[in-house]
Write a protein that holds these residues in place. Structure first.
Motif, short mmCIF file in Angstrom:
data_model
loop_
_atom_site.label_atom_id
_atom_site.label_comp_id
_atom_site.label_asym_id
_atom_site.label_seq_id
_atom_site.Cartn_x
_atom_site.Cartn_y
_atom_site.Cartn_z
N ALA A 85 71.72 51.17 15.26
CA ALA A 85 70.28 51.02 15.50
C ALA A 85 69.93 49.65 16.05
O ALA A 85 68.82 49.44 16.54
CB ALA A 85 69.51 51.27 14.19
N SER A 86 70.84 48.68 15.97
CA SER A 86 70.59 47.33 16.48
C SER A 86 71.82 46.83 17.21
O SER A 86 72.84 47.52 17.29
CB SER A 86 70.24 46.38 15.32
OG SER A 86 71.38 46.14 14.51
N ILE A 87 71.71 45.61 17.73
CA ILE A 87 72.84 45.01 18.46
C ILE A 87 73.76 44.21 17.53
O ILE A 87 74.76 43.66 17.99
CB ILE A 87 72.35 44.11 19.60
CG1 ILE A 87 71.54 42.92 19.04
CG2 ILE A 87 71.51 44.89 20.59
CD1 ILE A 87 71.18 41.90 20.10
N LEU A 88 73.45 44.16 16.24
CA LEU A 88 74.26 43.37 15.31
C LEU A 88 75.73 43.78 15.27
O LEU A 88 76.60 42.91 15.21
CB LEU A 88 73.66 43.45 13.90
CG LEU A 88 72.39 42.64 13.65
CD1 LEU A 88 71.91 42.84 12.23
CD2 LEU A 88 72.64 41.16 13.93
N TYR A 164 80.99 50.74 23.79
CA TYR A 164 81.52 51.68 22.80
C TYR A 164 80.46 52.11 21.79
O TYR A 164 80.57 53.18 21.21
CB TYR A 164 82.70 51.04 22.05
CG TYR A 164 84.00 51.09 22.81
CD1 TYR A 164 84.72 52.27 22.92
CD2 TYR A 164 84.52 49.95 23.40
CE1 TYR A 164 85.93 52.32 23.61
CE2 TYR A 164 85.72 49.98 24.10
CZ TYR A 164 86.41 51.17 24.20
OH TYR A 164 87.60 51.20 24.89
N THR A 165 79.46 51.27 21.56
CA THR A 165 78.42 51.59 20.58
C THR A 165 77.22 52.24 21.22
O THR A 165 76.21 52.47 20.55
CB THR A 165 77.97 50.32 19.85
OG1 THR A 165 77.31 49.43 20.77
CG2 THR A 165 79.16 49.60 19.23
N GLY A 166 77.27 52.50 22.51
CA GLY A 166 76.15 53.11 23.19
C GLY A 166 75.18 52.11 23.77
O GLY A 166 74.16 52.51 24.35
N LEU A 167 75.46 50.81 23.60
CA LEU A 167 74.60 49.79 24.18
C LEU A 167 74.95 49.60 25.66
O LEU A 167 75.87 50.22 26.17
CB LEU A 167 74.74 48.49 23.41
CG LEU A 167 74.26 48.53 21.95
CD1 LEU A 167 74.53 47.20 21.27
CD2 LEU A 167 72.78 48.87 21.86
N GLY A 168 74.21 48.72 26.31
CA GLY A 168 74.39 48.55 27.74
C GLY A 168 75.43 47.51 28.10
O GLY A 168 76.37 47.25 27.35
N GLY A 169 75.22 46.87 29.24
CA GLY A 169 76.17 45.90 29.75
C GLY A 169 77.06 46.51 30.82
O GLY A 169 77.04 47.73 31.07
N LEU A 170 77.83 45.67 31.46
CA LEU A 170 78.71 46.13 32.53
C LEU A 170 79.79 47.09 32.04
O LEU A 170 80.35 47.87 32.82
CB LEU A 170 79.36 44.93 33.21
CG LEU A 170 78.39 43.96 33.92
CD1 LEU A 170 79.15 42.75 34.45
CD2 LEU A 170 77.66 44.67 35.05
N GLY A 171 80.08 47.04 30.76
CA GLY A 171 81.08 47.95 30.20
C GLY A 171 80.70 49.41 30.32
O GLY A 171 81.57 50.29 30.27
N ARG A 172 79.39 49.70 30.50
CA ARG A 172 78.97 51.09 30.64
C ARG A 172 79.62 51.73 31.86
O ARG A 172 79.98 52.92 31.83
CB ARG A 172 77.45 51.16 30.78
CG ARG A 172 76.72 50.93 29.48
CD ARG A 172 76.06 52.22 29.00
NE ARG A 172 77.01 53.26 28.72
CZ ARG A 172 77.54 53.51 27.53
NH1 ARG A 172 77.23 52.74 26.51
NH2 ARG A 172 78.38 54.50 27.35
N PHE A 173 79.76 50.95 32.95
CA PHE A 173 80.38 51.52 34.15
C PHE A 173 81.83 51.92 33.86
O PHE A 173 82.30 52.95 34.34
CB PHE A 173 80.35 50.50 35.28
CG PHE A 173 78.97 50.18 35.78
CD1 PHE A 173 78.16 51.17 36.31
CD2 PHE A 173 78.47 48.89 35.70
CE1 PHE A 173 76.87 50.88 36.77
CE2 PHE A 173 77.20 48.59 36.16
CZ PHE A 173 76.40 49.58 36.69
N VAL A 174 82.52 51.11 33.07
CA VAL A 174 83.92 51.39 32.77
C VAL A 174 84.05 52.56 31.80
O VAL A 174 84.79 53.52 32.04
CB VAL A 174 84.61 50.14 32.18
CG1 VAL A 174 86.06 50.44 31.82
CG2 VAL A 174 84.53 48.99 33.18
N ILE A 175 83.31 52.49 30.69
CA ILE A 175 83.40 53.54 29.66
C ILE A 175 82.92 54.88 30.20
O ILE A 175 83.59 55.91 30.05
CB ILE A 175 82.59 53.13 28.42
CG1 ILE A 175 83.09 51.80 27.85
CG2 ILE A 175 82.66 54.23 27.37
CD1 ILE A 175 84.54 51.81 27.46
#
Length: 232
Positions: A85-88, A164-175
């Protein structure tokens, strides 16, 4: 090369919440927050221990142990404990990853200042705080910035796991690319992450050139040549 042209040449990848600018901003926000929190912990602690000379062995041992912690394993653990639910769950492992290089280099930088220079500052009537701020920190600044640079590059590279947790960032393109077999997205996202890390490297290189006095830089280079290594 066709994958790169397909990815970067697609107008859909340059607009909207899933576009490159938005993902880049998310990646920057995660990385900057983690690095800022690590700095708030590691720099004051490194300055204090380096200045007082107490607890140095514990710091080095603890930092080396912390470096061995698997970031992805910590991410999974915190996701299970805190949810998504958070970015923690992402920020905590990144902060733990960023602290050791900053802490060790700050401590080593302060501890490595010439004792005669420290004694001369006290002989001029400066207080402990003044000696630290006016003498020790400027001389130790190259090593402090080195620790920040190492941590920043590691954080930028590792922030990819935020996807991996469903959050954003450039890793979304890879995942997402792996999940949908869109290998153009995988390659493009990987290139963006590498370019981002190189940009961070450049920023800290320019920062060191503009903030560290030439005399201190020459002294550090001489010490590095003599020792044959950098403090990392």
């Amino acid at each position: 090369m066709s994958w790169l042209s397909d990815f970067f040449g697609d107008p859909a990848n340059w607009s909207g919440p899933d576009g490159i600018p938005a993902r880049l901003l998310e990646h920057l926000e995660f990385s900057a927050l983690a690095l800022a929190l690590a700095m708030l912990v590691a720099i004051p602690l490194g300055l204090l221990i380096g200045h007082t000379g107490r607890g140095g062995v514990i710091v080095v041992i603890s930092a080396n142990l912390a470096r061995a912690l698997p970031t992805l394993g910590l991410l999974v653990l915190f996701v299970l404990l805190l949810g998504t639910a958070s970015i923690l769950p992402v920020i905590i492992p990144l902060v733990l990853l960023a602290i050791p290089p900053i802490l060790v280099n700050t401590f080593e930088g302060i501890r490595g200042v010439d004792p005669e220079l420290r004694d001369a500052a006290y002989g001029m009537g400066l207080t402990g705080g003044q000696v630290l701020g006016r003498v020790l920190v400027p001389v130790a600044l190259p090593l402090i910035l080195l620790g920040l640079r190492l941590s920043a590059i590691q954080v930028v590279a590792t922030t990819t796991v935020a996807a991996y947790t469903g959050l954003g960032g450039l890793g979304r393109f890879v995942i997402d690319g792996f999940a949908t077999k869109d290998y153009a997205s995988v390659v493009g996202g990987s290139v963006l992450i590498v370019l981002f890390a190189l940009a961070v490297q450049l920023v800290f290189t320019l920062l060191q050139r503009t903030t560290v006095s030439p005399g201190v830089s020459r002294r550090v280079k001489v010490r590095q040549v003599a020792s044959g290594r950098e403090t990392t």
